[in-house]
Design an enzyme around this catalytic site. Structure first.
Site, PDB file in Angstrom:
ATOM      1  CE1 TYR A  29      -0.359   9.585  -0.124  1.00  0.00           C
ATOM      2  CE2 TYR A  29       1.422  10.732  -1.257  1.00  0.00           C
ATOM      3  CZ  TYR A  29       0.362  10.742  -0.356  1.00  0.00           C
ATOM      4  OH  TYR A  29       0.029  11.892   0.306  1.00  0.00           O
ATOM      5  CB  SER A  37      -4.510   0.016  -1.292  1.00  0.00           C
ATOM      6  OG  SER A  37      -5.568   0.912  -1.023  1.00  0.00           O
ATOM      7  CB  ILE A  41      -0.966  -0.018   1.213  1.00  0.00           C
ATOM      8  CG1 ILE A  41      -1.930   1.176   1.180  1.00  0.00           C
ATOM      9  CG2 ILE A  41      -0.225  -0.113   2.529  1.00  0.00           C
ATOM     10  CD1 ILE A  41      -3.081   1.068   2.179  1.00  0.00           C
ATOM     11  CB  CYS A  42       1.156   4.085   0.880  1.00  0.00           C
ATOM     12  SG  CYS A  42       1.607   5.813   1.096  1.00  0.00           S
ATOM     13  CB  ALA A  43       5.751   4.620  -0.634  1.00  0.00           C
TER      14      ALA A  43
END
Length: 202
Positions: free
Chosen positions: A128, A170, A105-107
């Site tokens: 992200y 995500s 998720i994200c980075a």
């Protein structure tokens, strides 16, 4: 059989993404090992907003363990550390090749790119927004449209075995609960995911 998940943490991990994922998976009675990648693997890690999280285990403790799901949280420094850690890469590679769910998720998807997870299978990912520039759309991953908050991408081998490979990604802190619910759906089915979702008032 009890489902088991591994959530990596390190100094600089995004605490919302790590802790929310751990919490939501445990609400579904998924056994979660919180594993530090730091040299002092049993010490608390200092997350990106100065929240300290105490791991359950170190990398050495779980080197022979098998999980149904492996999760990489974001956080700029944390995700870079996971991208640079060879043991993380080995664990991700093994579980991916075994057809288990690998998720970031994200980075966190930086670790997929660094460790070449699923690069031959043209998976679709998200991440992200500011990290998207680190990926070239289509090589080795296709970038999902920005309005898709969670992306579950599969590749099925075209042979008698028909093994399925999974990447779940995500976008960031606010999408973590949806991310974790998708993991529950994949591990324990839609009914269990809905039960946890309803209890959380999502």
């Amino acid at each position: 059989m009890t489902k088991k998940a591994l959530v990596f943490i390190s100094n600089g991990s995004e605490e919302i993404e790590a802790v929310t994922t751990i919490d939501v998976l445990r609400r579904a009675e998924i056994e979660v090992d919180v594993v530090s990648i730091e040299a002092n693997g049993h010490d608390a890690v200092k997350c990106s907003r100065n929240v300290y999280v105490v791991p359950d285990k170190s990398l050495d403790d779980i080197k022979n363990n098998q999980y149904d799901c492996v999760v990489i949280p974001g956080g700029n420094d944390g995700s870079k550390a996971m991208a640079a850690n060879a043991q993380v890469g080995q664990i991700l590679t093994k579980h991916y090749q075994d057809g288990k769910v690998v998720a970031a998720i994200c980075a966190g998807p930086r670790a997929f790119l660094a460790h070449k997870i699923g690069i031959d299978h043209k998976h679709t990912i998200t991440c992200y927004p500011t990290v998207r520039k680190e990926f070239t759309d289509g090589e080795p991953y296709k970038l999902d449209t920005p309005d898709h908050l969670v992306c579950h991408s599969t590749h099925t081998e075209k042979d008698a075995e028909g093994k399925v490979y999974h990447l779940v990604t995500s976008q960031g802190p606010a999408t973590t609960m949806l991310f974790a619910l998708k993991l529950i759906e994949l591990l324990k089915g839609q009914d269990e995911a809905t039960k946890v979702k309803d209890g959380l008032l999502v």
